[in-house]
Design an enzyme around this catalytic site. Structure first.
Site, PDB file in Angstrom:
ATOM      1  N   PRO A  21       0.789  -1.228   0.000  1.00 30.18           N
ATOM      2  CA  PRO A  21       0.000   0.000   0.000  1.00 30.18           C
ATOM      3  C   PRO A  21       0.822   1.281   0.000  1.00 30.18           C
ATOM      4  CG  PRO A  21      -0.840  -1.539   1.628  1.00 30.18           C
ATOM      5  CD  PRO A  21       0.390  -2.161   1.044  1.00 30.18           C
ATOM      6  N   ASN A  22       0.365   2.215  -0.792  1.00 24.87           N
ATOM      7  CA  ASN A  22       0.893   3.588  -0.870  1.00 24.87           C
ATOM      8  C   ASN A  22       2.227   3.713  -1.602  1.00 24.87           C
ATOM      9  OD1 ASN A  22      -1.318   4.750   0.600  1.00 24.87           O
ATOM     10  ND2 ASN A  22      -0.456   3.779   2.431  1.00 24.87           N
ATOM     11  N   ARG A  57       4.940  11.104  -2.575  1.00 24.81           N
ATOM     12  CA  ARG A  57       4.635  10.854  -1.159  1.00 24.81           C
ATOM     13  C   ARG A  57       5.876  11.135  -0.299  1.00 24.81           C
ATOM     14  NH1 ARG A  57       4.637   4.769   1.268  1.00 24.81           N
ATOM     15  NH2 ARG A  57       3.826   5.257   3.326  1.00 24.81           N
ATOM     16  N   TYR A  62      11.014   9.201   1.324  1.00 29.95           N
ATOM     17  CA  TYR A  62      11.063   8.099   0.363  1.00 29.95           C
ATOM     18  C   TYR A  62      11.770   8.445  -0.947  1.00 29.95           C
ATOM     19  CZ  TYR A  62       7.701   6.110   3.643  1.00 29.95           C
ATOM     20  OH  TYR A  62       7.101   5.640   4.784  1.00 29.95           O
ATOM     21  N   ASN A 104       8.281  -5.246  -0.163  1.00 30.70           N
ATOM     22  CA  ASN A 104       8.122  -4.082   0.715  1.00 30.70           C
ATOM     23  C   ASN A 104       6.622  -3.969   0.975  1.00 30.70           C
ATOM     24  OD1 ASN A 104       7.811  -1.662   1.976  1.00 30.70           O
ATOM     25  ND2 ASN A 104       9.108  -0.489   0.554  1.00 30.70           N
ATOM     26  N   ALA A 137       2.827  -0.282   5.085  1.00 31.78           N
ATOM     27  CA  ALA A 137       2.385  -0.325   6.488  1.00 31.78           C
ATOM     28  C   ALA A 137       1.848  -1.701   6.891  1.00 31.78           C
ATOM     29  CB  ALA A 137       1.331   0.747   6.725  1.00 31.78           C
ATOM     30  N   HIS A 181       3.641  -3.844   9.579  1.00 33.90           N
ATOM     31  CA  HIS A 181       3.540  -3.686  11.023  1.00 33.90           C
ATOM     32  C   HIS A 181       2.291  -4.368  11.594  1.00 33.90           C
ATOM     33  CE1 HIS A 181       6.570  -0.868   9.845  1.00 33.90           C
ATOM     34  NE2 HIS A 181       5.704  -0.116   9.191  1.00 33.90           N
ATOM     35  N   ASP A 224       1.642 -15.125   7.164  1.00 33.70           N
ATOM     36  CA  ASP A 224       1.262 -16.528   6.976  1.00 33.70           C
ATOM     37  C   ASP A 224       1.398 -16.942   5.516  1.00 33.70           C
ATOM     38  OD1 ASP A 224       0.826 -17.396   9.521  1.00 33.70           O
ATOM     39  OD2 ASP A 224      -1.359 -17.179   9.478  1.00 33.70           O
ATOM     40  N   GLU A 270      12.762  -8.913   2.946  1.00 31.13           N
ATOM     41  CA  GLU A 270      11.918  -7.751   3.285  1.00 31.13           C
ATOM     42  C   GLU A 270      12.743  -6.479   3.033  1.00 31.13           C
ATOM     43  OE1 GLU A 270      11.057  -7.844   7.458  1.00 31.13           O
ATOM     44  OE2 GLU A 270       9.936  -5.954   7.448  1.00 31.13           O
ATOM     45  N   HIS A 306      12.636  -2.106   3.149  1.00 35.63           N
ATOM     46  CA  HIS A 306      12.019  -0.806   3.425  1.00 35.63           C
ATOM     47  C   HIS A 306      12.951   0.283   2.927  1.00 35.63           C
ATOM     48  CE1 HIS A 306       9.005  -2.809   5.725  1.00 35.63           C
ATOM     49  NE2 HIS A 306       9.968  -3.481   6.320  1.00 35.63           N
ATOM     50  N   SER A 340      12.852   3.522   3.798  1.00 33.41           N
ATOM     51  CA  SER A 340      13.251   4.423   4.887  1.00 33.41           C
ATOM     52  C   SER A 340      13.869   3.623   6.031  1.00 33.41           C
ATOM     53  CB  SER A 340      12.012   5.173   5.400  1.00 33.41           C
ATOM     54  OG  SER A 340      11.118   4.257   6.020  1.00 33.41           O
ATOM     55  N   ARG A 394      12.375   5.750  13.159  1.00 36.95           N
ATOM     56  CA  ARG A 394      11.229   6.639  12.996  1.00 36.95           C
ATOM     57  C   ARG A 394      10.275   6.396  14.170  1.00 36.95           C
ATOM     58  NH1 ARG A 394       8.962   5.777   7.078  1.00 36.95           N
ATOM     59  NH2 ARG A 394       7.764   7.628   7.642  1.00 36.95           N
ATOM     60  N   ARG A 448       6.863   1.703  13.738  1.00 35.53           N
ATOM     61  CA  ARG A 448       7.445   1.274  12.449  1.00 35.53           C
ATOM     62  C   ARG A 448       8.609   0.302  12.640  1.00 35.53           C
ATOM     63  NH1 ARG A 448       5.285   4.457   8.207  1.00 35.53           N
ATOM     64  NH2 ARG A 448       4.709   6.488   9.022  1.00 35.53           N
TER      65      ARG A 448
HETATM   66  C1  DQA Z   1       8.025   1.552   4.217  1.00 39.54           C
HETATM   67  C2  DQA Z   1       7.979   1.882   5.718  1.00 39.54           C
HETATM   68  C3  DQA Z   1       6.579   1.655   6.269  1.00 39.54           C
HETATM   69  O1  DQA Z   1       6.549   1.977   7.660  1.00 39.54           O
HETATM   70  C4  DQA Z   1       5.589   2.561   5.562  1.00 39.54           C
HETATM   71  O2  DQA Z   1       4.288   2.319   6.042  1.00 39.54           O
HETATM   72  C5  DQA Z   1       5.665   2.425   4.086  1.00 39.54           C
HETATM   73  C6  DQA Z   1       6.964   2.318   3.440  1.00 39.54           C
HETATM   74  C7  DQA Z   1       9.408   1.883   3.602  1.00 39.54           C
HETATM   75  O3  DQA Z   1       9.637   1.478   2.474  1.00 39.54           O
HETATM   76  O4  DQA Z   1      10.230   2.558   4.224  1.00 39.54           O
HETATM   77  O5  DQA Z   1       4.659   2.493   3.411  1.00 39.54           O
HETATM   78  O6  DQA Z   1       7.838   0.163   4.075  1.00 39.54           O
END
Ligand code: DQA
Length: 360
Positions: free
Chosen positions: A9-10, A17, A22, A71, A74, A77, A84, A95, A97, A99, A104, A108
């Site tokens: 997401p996002n 964003r 990012y 990635n 959110a 978390h 699963d 995994e 990320h 950031s 932070r 997170r």
């Molecule tokens: C993220 C870090 C997450 O906490 C956040 O919700 C994201 C991006 C990152 O790539 O740093 O959407 O996964």
């Protein structure tokens, strides 16, 4: 090999964003980079972004690739369902990320998927995706055994059996959490392919018991552990990068292991100079000094070769040239940047391999 790269997401909003967190690259830019990084590593990549948990789970369940890079945004978390799904399918998962999630908001720092992943990369910007692909390629390159050399969680190292001698690899990263031993793994894989045993070690870093003296003591413990690796060792060479070079130059003369040669690539050898420089890692250098770290490196009687790129924007070449003069050590200068020295495809590496060959 084929790898599925999932963004949650996002992450479709990358570029607009919170660019201060990012970066300014869009998702399309990132997916193009991922494809290019994959090609260079011999990996065919398939990318998918979705804002929907179920769509990500469907993609995970249906995948037939050799590994997954994810990635989850959110969902990292909160989503036990995603964890699963990842647990239920074949193949290693990395995994990523963009950031520094450990630096932070407290929530997170928690990931419910980390324990189903072989590696978590964070705080390296979008190049974390490249590093994730590189790790999957290196895992697939050949077997390794992970040994625990001390009491702390980070006191581990990977042994790859190549046949002769032992090359100990010590990664850098300014004693910071986000830089781990995956950064020296390509060198380990290359050396194993050339017939050397390799011991690529992790150590505690600042914030989790590391810094001074924790990180240095861990490196010393990892060297002293060598007899317990069960190898017939004919010669030991330590190859270390950046802050790892700083730790290696301290530990080699104190270890029971008979190190015949240190190769310090872009090492930090003058903590005072780095602390004053205002460069990346200056605050960490200051912290080490305040904790009593010796300001200037001195490997004593151990044969040392210093390697430094003229285009290093992270650790100035004087760190190597001044130690070379002070200690009467060999100095190899190249036109590389700081991180280029971690790439075994580049020209400097054959010169380092010659040094290793002579010492084992
Ligand atoms: C993220 C870090 C997450 O906490 C956040 O919700 C994201 C991006 C990152 O790539 O740093 O959407 O996964």
């Amino acid at each position: 090999m084929r790898v599925l790269v999932l963004n949650g997401p996002n992450l479709n909003l990358l570029g607009s964003r919170e660019p201060e967190v990012y970066g300014s690259e869009t998702l399309a830019d990132l997916e193009q980079s991922i494809s290019g990084w994959g090609k260079a590593l011999g990996i065919e990549t398939e990318t998918l972004q979705s804002n929907h948990e179920g769509a990500l789970i469907d993609a995970i369940q249906q995948h037939e690739d050799d590994g997954i890079v994810i990635n989850p945004g959110a969902l990292t978390h909160t989503s036990r369902a995603l964890a699963d799904a990842l647990r239920s399918v074949e193949g290693p998962v990395v995994e990523v990320h963009i950031s520094n999630v450990k630096d932070r908001e407290a929530w997170r720092a928690e990931s419910v998927i980390s324990d189903v992943c072989v590696l978590t990369i964070y705080g390296r910007g979008v190049s974390g995706y490249r590093d994730a692909l590189r790790h999957l390629a290196n895992r697939a390159a050949g077997p390794f055994e992970t040994f625990r050399y001390g009491p702390h969680g980070e006191n581990v190292g990977d042994l790859r059996r190549g046949g002769q001698g032992l090359v100990v690899l010590i990664h850098g990263g300014f004693w910071r959490q986000e830089w781990q031993r995956d950064t020296t793994e390509s060198l380990a894989v290359d050396l194993t392919g050339r017939g050397f045993n390799t011991w690529n070690i992790e150590y505690r870093r600042i914030g989790k018991g590391g810094g001074w003296p924790g990180s240095a003591h861990d490196v010393l413990m990892a060297l002293d552990f060598i007899p317990q690796l069960g190898l017939e060792v004919s010669g030991i060479v330590v190859v270390a990068h950046s802050a790892g070079g700083h730790l290696a130059l301290w530990a080699v003369r104190r270890s029971r292991a008979e190190v015949s040669q240190v190769v310090a690539m872009a090492p930090i050898t003058d903590l005072g100079q780095h602390a004053e420089s205002g460069m990346y890692g200056a605050a960490e250098a200051r912290l080490l000094l305040e904790s009593g770290a010796p300001p200037v490196s001195d490997p004593g009687h151990i044969a040392t070769t210093l390697v430094h790129g003229g285009n290093d924007r992270h650790v100035p070449p004087e760190h190597s040239s001044e130690l070379a003069v002070r200690g009467g050590f060999d100095l190899i200068t190249t036109s590389d940047g700081h991180f280029d020295l971690l790439d075994p495809e580049r020209d400097h590496w054959s010169r380092i391999v010659e040094v290793i060959d002579r010492s084992i």
